[in-house]
Scaffold this motif. Sequence first.
Motif, mmCIF file in Angstrom:
data_model
loop_
_atom_site.group_PDB
_atom_site.id
_atom_site.type_symbol
_atom_site.label_atom_id
_atom_site.label_comp_id
_atom_site.label_asym_id
_atom_site.label_seq_id
_atom_site.Cartn_x
_atom_site.Cartn_y
_atom_site.Cartn_z
ATOM 1 N N PHE A 216 -21.714 -2.815 -52.407
ATOM 2 C CA PHE A 216 -22.772 -2.452 -51.466
ATOM 3 C C PHE A 216 -23.541 -1.224 -51.956
ATOM 4 C CE2 PHE A 216 -24.060 -0.105 -47.549
ATOM 5 C CZ PHE A 216 -25.042 -0.995 -47.132
ATOM 6 N N TYR A 217 -22.827 -0.213 -52.429
ATOM 7 C CA TYR A 217 -23.474 1.005 -52.938
ATOM 8 C C TYR A 217 -24.316 0.687 -54.170
ATOM 9 C CZ TYR A 217 -23.816 5.697 -55.062
ATOM 10 O OH TYR A 217 -24.260 6.847 -55.641
ATOM 11 N N SER A 218 -23.787 -0.139 -55.063
ATOM 12 C CA SER A 218 -24.519 -0.522 -56.272
ATOM 13 C C SER A 218 -25.812 -1.243 -55.909
ATOM 14 C CB SER A 218 -23.642 -1.412 -57.152
ATOM 15 O OG SER A 218 -24.331 -1.775 -58.335
ATOM 16 N N TRP A 219 -25.720 -2.169 -54.954
ATOM 17 C CA TRP A 219 -26.906 -2.902 -54.499
ATOM 18 C C TRP A 219 -27.898 -1.955 -53.826
ATOM 19 C CZ3 TRP A 219 -28.423 -3.416 -49.318
ATOM 20 C CH2 TRP A 219 -29.508 -4.273 -49.088
ATOM 21 N N MET A 220 -27.381 -1.082 -52.976
ATOM 22 C CA MET A 220 -28.221 -0.140 -52.235
ATOM 23 C C MET A 220 -28.965 0.791 -53.197
ATOM 24 S SD MET A 220 -26.932 2.586 -49.357
ATOM 25 C CE MET A 220 -26.000 3.511 -50.602
ATOM 26 N N GLY B 4 -18.116 3.635 -44.579
ATOM 27 C CA GLY B 4 -18.401 3.781 -43.155
ATOM 28 C C GLY B 4 -19.228 2.629 -42.616
ATOM 29 N N GLY B 5 -20.244 2.216 -43.384
ATOM 30 C CA GLY B 5 -21.106 1.128 -42.940
ATOM 31 C C GLY B 5 -20.378 -0.195 -42.802
ATOM 32 N N LEU B 6 -19.561 -0.539 -43.794
ATOM 33 C CA LEU B 6 -18.834 -1.809 -43.749
ATOM 34 C C LEU B 6 -17.714 -1.777 -42.707
ATOM 35 C CD1 LEU B 6 -18.637 -2.634 -47.565
ATOM 36 C CD2 LEU B 6 -20.102 -3.691 -45.852
ATOM 37 N N PHE B 7 -17.038 -0.633 -42.601
ATOM 38 C CA PHE B 7 -15.976 -0.476 -41.603
ATOM 39 C C PHE B 7 -16.552 -0.602 -40.196
ATOM 40 C CE2 PHE B 7 -12.308 2.480 -40.071
ATOM 41 C CZ PHE B 7 -11.637 1.356 -39.572
ATOM 42 N N SER C 40 -24.461 10.331 -56.268
ATOM 43 C CA SER C 40 -23.124 10.844 -55.973
ATOM 44 C C SER C 40 -22.178 9.684 -55.684
ATOM 45 C CB SER C 40 -23.177 11.787 -54.765
ATOM 46 O OG SER C 40 -21.884 12.056 -54.283
ATOM 47 N N PHE C 41 -21.107 9.579 -56.465
ATOM 48 C CA PHE C 41 -20.130 8.511 -56.264
ATOM 49 C C PHE C 41 -19.449 8.663 -54.906
ATOM 50 C CE2 PHE C 41 -15.691 6.968 -56.754
ATOM 51 C CZ PHE C 41 -15.970 5.628 -56.974
ATOM 52 N N PHE C 42 -19.037 9.870 -54.575
ATOM 53 C CA PHE C 42 -18.359 10.094 -53.299
ATOM 54 C C PHE C 42 -19.301 9.824 -52.129
ATOM 55 C CE2 PHE C 42 -17.188 12.898 -49.735
ATOM 56 C CZ PHE C 42 -15.922 12.387 -49.463
ATOM 57 N N GLY C 43 -20.549 10.305 -52.238
ATOM 58 C CA GLY C 43 -21.516 10.081 -51.171
ATOM 59 C C GLY C 43 -21.806 8.612 -50.954
ATOM 60 N N GLY C 44 -22.000 7.891 -52.046
ATOM 61 C CA GLY C 44 -22.294 6.462 -51.936
ATOM 62 C C GLY C 44 -21.131 5.661 -51.380
ATOM 63 N N MET C 45 -19.925 5.969 -51.852
ATOM 64 C CA MET C 45 -18.748 5.242 -51.376
ATOM 65 C C MET C 45 -18.445 5.590 -49.926
ATOM 66 S SD MET C 45 -17.696 3.184 -53.724
ATOM 67 C CE MET C 45 -15.974 2.785 -53.427
ATOM 68 N N SER C 46 -18.683 6.858 -49.534
ATOM 69 C CA SER C 46 -18.468 7.265 -48.152
ATOM 70 C C SER C 46 -19.414 6.510 -47.219
ATOM 71 C CB SER C 46 -18.684 8.778 -48.013
ATOM 72 O OG SER C 46 -18.530 9.189 -46.673
ATOM 73 N N PHE C 47 -20.686 6.447 -47.599
ATOM 74 C CA PHE C 47 -21.671 5.731 -46.780
ATOM 75 C C PHE C 47 -21.340 4.237 -46.695
ATOM 76 C CE2 PHE C 47 -25.570 3.252 -46.376
ATOM 77 C CZ PHE C 47 -26.119 3.782 -45.212
ATOM 78 N N CYS D 90 -18.496 6.273 -38.342
ATOM 79 C CA CYS D 90 -19.746 7.016 -38.149
ATOM 80 C C CYS D 90 -19.701 8.362 -38.869
ATOM 81 C CB CYS D 90 -20.020 7.219 -36.659
ATOM 82 S SG CYS D 90 -20.559 5.727 -35.807
ATOM 83 N N ILE D 91 -18.527 8.990 -38.861
ATOM 84 C CA ILE D 91 -18.364 10.255 -39.584
ATOM 85 C C ILE D 91 -18.561 10.029 -41.083
ATOM 86 C CG2 ILE D 91 -16.707 12.044 -40.250
ATOM 87 C CD1 ILE D 91 -15.508 11.782 -37.420
ATOM 88 N N PHE D 92 -17.961 8.950 -41.612
ATOM 89 C CA PHE D 92 -18.135 8.618 -43.029
ATOM 90 C C PHE D 92 -19.605 8.377 -43.358
ATOM 91 C CE2 PHE D 92 -13.549 7.773 -43.036
ATOM 92 C CZ PHE D 92 -13.193 8.216 -44.297
ATOM 93 N N ILE D 93 -20.305 7.670 -42.473
ATOM 94 C CA ILE D 93 -21.729 7.386 -42.696
ATOM 95 C C ILE D 93 -22.542 8.670 -42.729
ATOM 96 C CG2 ILE D 93 -23.787 6.320 -41.679
ATOM 97 C CD1 ILE D 93 -21.957 4.102 -40.592
ATOM 98 N N ILE D 94 -22.300 9.550 -41.774
ATOM 99 C CA ILE D 94 -23.046 10.818 -41.704
ATOM 100 C C ILE D 94 -22.796 11.671 -42.941
ATOM 101 C CG2 ILE D 94 -23.242 13.005 -40.449
ATOM 102 C CD1 ILE D 94 -22.613 11.382 -37.870
ATOM 103 N N VAL D 95 -21.519 11.777 -43.338
ATOM 104 C CA VAL D 95 -21.187 12.550 -44.545
ATOM 105 C C VAL D 95 -21.874 11.945 -45.770
ATOM 106 C CG1 VAL D 95 -19.316 13.181 -46.126
ATOM 107 C CG2 VAL D 95 -18.992 13.406 -43.657
#
Length: 341
Positions: free
Chosen positions: A152-156, A34-37, A24-31, A8-13
């Motif tokens: 997932f980020y690429s699709w999103m 978090g979402g998949l985890f 943002s690569f970091f933002g997309g990968m963080s989201f 949830c912390i990863f998703i929020i960040v």
Amino acid sequence: MQLAIVPCIFIIVGVIILLKERRSFFGGMSFAFGGLFLTLILLMMGLIKLGEISATSSTLVILIVYALFPLIFLGICAFFIFNTHTMQTKEGRSVTAKLSALLGVNLLITIPLFFYLLSVGTHHISVWLFSFLMFVLLSDLLFSFLFTCYLFYSWMYQMIPSKKKVDYIITLGSGIRSEEVPPLLKSRLDKAIEYYHKNPNAKIVVSGGQGADEPVSEAFAMKKYLLSQQIPEAQILVEDQSTTTFENMTFSKKIIFDDWKIKDHTPTVLFSTNNYHVLRGALYARKAHLKAEGIGAPTALYFLPTALIREYIALLTQYKWFTVSMILICLISVIWSVLPI
């Protein structure tokens, strides 16, 4: 439920960063991480709860865990392995064509071996060998999971279509063998034409230089194709010096702003490429300080796995700090949990 706090912390960040800059690569990968985890945690918790309901439910959970999941895993591995054969049949033998099979074989070996080592511990091998193997396998599994996050980020990123009035459409070049555009490049041009018809005052920037093994520049071949599709020559701008995606964006940006007449207003720019390349193109556009969103042309299914793996490797190379950080996390995790401190 406490375990769910971390994803949830990863998703929020990730959300906070993406709301400010969706490229943002970091933002997309963080989201995505978090979402998949969080999805995996909820799935695990759901199976545990289901198993506690009744004997029938427990049997169902056993079938899911020990039959369905392994079958899905084997099916995914088989798809990647056999996809290489299709790639080589249609595109010819090359190192990149084998990437799909390498991923399938890698997963087939790494995941069972990781769980085997966890089950036997250090009873049959030394602590140092066990630690080394765990570090290698954990790193492998983390980067494999991050590949899923990247997908997932690429699709999103591509799920939000651009509906703004468009002033310029950059079409990124790809390899050519003659003055005629190959299917891959044609699909990029057709996507650009699609958006041009929605914005008839827009100009199309064909971007791509001439490689050592190419008879003409990619931009020349692209312009020739656009003219054959009744796109007025006055609406085509040519950038024929670039050899990389970053140069595509940098040189096209200069051409666009040299051509743009309304100096108190920033032009709206799109770039057209294949769907697997949109995300990396967007990240390069950001690096070139060009405000441009990507539109993805469809790609043949057999070509996608290899192309996506190649894009992922390129991003890991581009964002070395991210790659090194993930390796250090794996190393610290192994040291913390295995070696005596």
